[in-house]
Design a protein around this motif. Structure first.
Motif, short mmCIF file in Angstrom:
data_model
loop_
_atom_site.label_atom_id
_atom_site.label_comp_id
_atom_site.label_asym_id
_atom_site.label_seq_id
_atom_site.Cartn_x
_atom_site.Cartn_y
_atom_site.Cartn_z
N ALA A 17 64.96 49.92 6.41
CA ALA A 17 65.56 49.11 5.35
C ALA A 17 66.32 49.98 4.36
O ALA A 17 67.41 49.62 3.90
N ALA A 18 65.76 51.15 4.06
CA ALA A 18 66.42 52.06 3.11
C ALA A 18 67.76 52.54 3.66
O ALA A 18 68.73 52.69 2.91
N PHE A 19 67.82 52.81 4.94
CA PHE A 19 69.08 53.27 5.52
C PHE A 19 70.17 52.20 5.31
O PHE A 19 71.31 52.51 4.94
N ALA A 20 69.82 50.95 5.57
CA ALA A 20 70.81 49.88 5.41
C ALA A 20 71.28 49.79 3.97
O ALA A 20 72.47 49.64 3.68
N GLN A 21 70.34 49.90 3.06
CA GLN A 21 70.70 49.84 1.64
C GLN A 21 71.57 51.06 1.26
O GLN A 21 72.52 50.93 0.49
N ALA A 22 71.26 52.21 1.81
CA ALA A 22 72.02 53.42 1.49
C ALA A 22 73.46 53.31 1.99
O ALA A 22 74.40 53.74 1.31
N LEU A 73 71.84 39.47 3.03
CA LEU A 73 71.01 39.86 1.89
C LEU A 73 70.74 41.35 1.99
O LEU A 73 70.41 41.85 3.07
N GLN A 74 70.83 42.05 0.90
CA GLN A 74 70.44 43.46 0.91
C GLN A 74 68.94 43.56 1.25
O GLN A 74 68.18 42.65 0.96
N PRO A 75 68.53 44.68 1.84
CA PRO A 75 67.11 44.79 2.20
C PRO A 75 66.18 44.48 1.03
O PRO A 75 65.19 43.75 1.19
N ALA A 76 66.48 45.01 -0.15
CA ALA A 76 65.58 44.76 -1.28
C ALA A 76 65.52 43.28 -1.63
O ALA A 76 64.49 42.78 -2.10
N THR A 77 66.61 42.57 -1.41
CA THR A 77 66.62 41.13 -1.70
C THR A 77 65.79 40.36 -0.68
O THR A 77 64.97 39.51 -1.04
N LEU A 78 66.02 40.65 0.59
CA LEU A 78 65.24 39.95 1.62
C LEU A 78 63.75 40.24 1.45
O LEU A 78 62.90 39.36 1.63
#
Lengths: 262, 262, 262, 262, 262, 262
Positions: D133-138, F94-99
């Motif tokens: 998930a962090a990679f996608a956000q980065a 959705l961004q990972p943090a949002t999902l």
């Protein structure tokens, strides 16, 4: 010189951002890139001190510095990080992460308009850590948002009660009865700016000594009346006027250096 | 006495949390509620200093304090808040809000197990503000999560490089050549704990002077090689061993006071 | 009756939380569980209006309501959600998520002390959405933190400029020249409370018409001088005094209902 | 070839980022855009296993891969997502949202310097989801911050204990006694890198079987001593050395592919 | 004209984004920059109303508007902000901060593709505040991410149940028995679109009156069966078909104005 | 048995939470503590595939499992984490943090009502990591909020396209032409549930091969038409019906095990 200083004005009305129109701010920015944000807290200050002490003093000092320098003063952010005082009625605290976001957003707003030097005049020790963290986060955002001033943006935290001349004067006036919280020096300034507070002052028993700050419960257990080693009954409005003058002089010099540094 | 101190051990192996099993920690908690977290940073330290300086030193001091006291030492959090160093290759920084969350979560984890005194030994000035903010946030969460230790939880930040005896020794050794970043005293400690670094040291031109810290771009413009007023070439491994000893002694006393205060 | 009303007081000094000590607040809570938070914004108000308009008016109305009712008034939160005004110099805006966190934290602080009725007097339309969202989030937190007052906690947003009698009076005074932003009615109140503003008023060309609000750039393109359909030059300080009276009367009734509802 | 591989080095000292100076990293980036981050966890590993197992193993494998390839290895992030182990003393866990932010910030720091291939060597199953998930956000942040490398940035998660050859060797050594947590294969690696752990190993009763992972309480109820189907007493330091070799060989190939893919 | 309108289509299949391929969307964007997002909630609707009412109605209205205009309709976001209904089984609520993030991310995704007019058709009053806050946050992000459409991006919230013609028709049909939650008008629409719901309707006792909304516990205490002043048993499927038609006509006009405004 | 299974029902109407009233849910909870959440994504699926593929399939499988088991099915969360598809028009991510926050809030809502087993049926590989992270965060919140079910709460992620029997059938039908994204098996299911999609299918050139997933730009560069190694033109509606049956059977068994495990 990256930011000239407008020079003294007669009245606080002349430097309160709240009383400016936007075209006036636009003109101001043509010659000065500096601005002052007063930062306070709304928290218990012992059995006789005003809950608004830290905001009242931060704003009073800010306006005095503004009158001496002609630099704009924004409205005060009256709520700060006062989590450890939450066991005393009336304390209103922002969590550190919230205060960080507030200061971040305020700095970013100003940077967007072209302000390059943000001078935060702070009245509360509990705000220091979070304010510094906010500055670092704001620098990152200014760059990642591509703001034109990003490389020139500078923020400075100035705690009026820790200025050298203020601490010296407090020591002369109160010696070891100054303490750490609800100190006579800050109470004195509130007596000067809010005369209705004078009638509330009275002799108090010896305070609990100063010490490290942990949880709200621990704080109240160690400092049952909210004071940390302080004797606020020594404060007078005259002291307050004088301390205010001292603080304004010291911080005006600090501001001048900040605005003129390369 | 809320937390007794186990007493000296022979080897770092005896106090590294990383080498304990969970039943050993459970037993440890029966007699001692204290624990040490080493906090560093991974950031440029001038043209000859190691990027890991702040983590290497924080961990070395922590282990030395652990050996003297028998208090457990957790693994080091090697990444800290180093936003202002990001214009130098190799710097890895957590944003303030991120570091705040990390320290919050670590304190909460420990509090859940019954640890009541968390002693953070820090090697980087840039972490101070955020760490203090994190402590305040952690107290709030411990209470709102209803942890049993919440009213007794205390956190203390101890910056080894700012301990009185360490600063005195640094002044004796390097006088005004100590500077503020990539200082000979911290570099000396890295030479003591990582001998491979010794061959990299060399004479350097005079550094840019210390000054306030703003954006990464501003930092690099003012301090083109990353140093702030420091002459790290004065550092020797011998100094490092001695400074490490000084720091360990000073912080052990500090820890003892922290663990035994009511 | 869940919350009695203290009754009228002579001076604003008597109901400003900032001037209370914590034991005074503790006593106040024995008979009244209500409190007023003034919420403003710091944003452009057209070519002649004060940037602080929304905070100045919210605070003035709050203090007037406080004097009539004896209910405590906290310091004003002077910074609100003004993202769409950010293309005008001097605007200082909190992002919605930040303002949400601020109001959440303030409500939670008050709830912890036993306040059960939080009455937010708001001076800025852009704050409405976020404030309501914050109330919902605060209810959730009060419950999940196990606060004693959680089931009794109630928050109410009262926008002084949308109170029926205020809107009627504005219509009588200014008819279709009231507009939507930098309106003569709000400018009038600022002229009443800050006389230095009077000399800045002047005739202005016809404003751009009101319309939906989108991005800052779009806002400035549609409303080049910041006004939305308003003719602030019609405002007078006398109007302001009268509007303030009208607002105070209307909101005092609203507050009374709020405090006495089952 | 987007990123060449430096080639084998003699000592871990040669590839530890912590021991590099920033000019050395700048030079490194001229020929290689890859870097390794060891990611561990600090959590219970059964009644005899070390709490630091996942960080010790991730770091050992990372350094071995670094020595074979010459690719830089950052300090280990020793704290990971171990929420489900929090009912066992000594576990220190970052919440998923926190670990996500940590890895996001580390990747962004590296991307800013021009690193294009970030290879995370992970020692803990519980980190996998959050790391991805962090990679996608980065990736999203790298683009929205306008980093030059954004379109070329790639991150890869490599879980040493799930590499084909490692799983085959574990099966050969331990068959169905490998289990899922506190496995003999990971314990063996810790015995190899931290000899002091060897004396703690002892025969254990049959473990609770593996199963799905839910809350900390549920985890402890199902797995009262922390093991999931594993017999760590089968582990030997010799196994550990061999498994480390196997992992290093497998991951070095994986890294080589990652660095050389178009 | 910034955004032309495609014109009526025969079937919902023709305007459901879910049934389009990406090249079809790319072609669509050549002539129309508008898109519709249905926003609902999943929450109790009284003793006989469907938990999905707000999403069912928002989606039905959206598809009807889409058929009339040819504007694309995205899948419905069926979960909204329903914190105050959480004391009734089956309610699924996003916290305000979460819903804010969802809508922010959806708007940003669409803006990235070149959509300039995002029309949210909402079925739940509790979403209004958060949606407006999300729009403000989205404008900020679109600009700070440097999206090409940022200056032209506009979002509009259209609450079908508050459209003038819908409210008039509801008044005609149900007068003061419409109420505020689980209203006959919204229940009627669900009977029209989900015939299986018809058999569940039955006479109900008089509802608790409408009133302000506070905590979930307070809501349930005041409104024990979940209704707020409403008599849903008056609803018929025929009413529903007619109300749907009314809403579709009203919102189509609103959409047309939105898409064609300069 | 912690959660009994209601048994087969005739119609999807009988198990859609959206069509239940809250008293029906309350009764349901007396005998069954399980619930199904369909989780999809709204993202490009190649030149001929529907953007809604992942939500359409997740919902279809969920309803089929619901009909077989009698377990309630919530509305679908149609938007997931699809950041890497954002370079293709129509993708909404959705961004990972949002999902993470969405799934956290949904699980917490259900747990509050007494649901103990949350079964997420997922149609999109990109959601897996974030969903697992959300489960861990939800367990933490359930405990810290003191929910009664916290120790019994369990969440399970079931990816229908990765079920053994489904993968076997896909291999039989399409062998190495299945690919990784916009696969014939998922497209086939959409053809079965949305017949209007059938006419859009057509022969396509050979796809780009599967590979690791990085940034959106990188994804589009490697997979110019959005497919990853897949030949969706092989899909037929008949295949879709059969695959749906296979998935429903496999996941029903999985659900049964999940609901009945101790």
């Amino acid at each position: 010189m990256p930011a000239s200083i407008p020079g003294p004005v007669d009245s606080s009305d002349d430097i309160r951002l709240a009383l400016r129109s936007w075209p006036e701010v636009e003109r101001y920015l043509e010659s000065c890139k500096g601005i002052i944000i007063p930062l306070g807290s709304t928290e218990q200050h012992g059995p006789t001190g005003a809950i608004g002490t830290d905001a009242l003093t931060a704003e009073a000092v800010s306006l005095a510095v503004g009158r001496r320098s002609g630099v704009l003063v924004t409205p005060a952010q009256c709520f700060g990080m006062a989590e450890h005082h939450l066991d005393f009625a009336g304390t209103m605290s922002l969590q550190p992460a919230t205060l960080l976001a507030v200061l971040h957003d305020l700095v970013l707003s100003l940077a967007r308009h072209g302000f390059e030097r943000v001078f935060v005049i702070n009245g509360h020790g509990g705000n220091i850590a979070t304010t510094k963290a906010a500055f670092a986060q704001a620098h990152g955002s200014a760059a990642s948002r591509g703001l034109a001033v990003a490389p020139r943006l500078r923020c400075r935290l100035s705690n009026w009660f820790m200025a050298g001349p203020v601490m010296r004067q407090a020591r002369e006036l109160y010696a070891d009865k100054e303490g750490q919280h609800a100190t006579p020096s800050e109470i004195a300034v509130t007596l000067a700016v809010e005369p209705s507070l004078q009638s509330k002052q009275r002799a108090l028993p010896d305070p609990a000594p100063s010490g490290p700050i942990h949880s709200p419960e621990d704080f109240r257990r160690r400092h049952p009346d909210g004071r940390m080693g302080s004797h606020p009954s020594l404060a007078t409005a005259d002291h307050g006027h004088s301390l205010l003058e001292t603080a304004a002089a010291a911080l005006s010099e600090d501001l001048q250096r900040f605005l003129s540094e390369a």
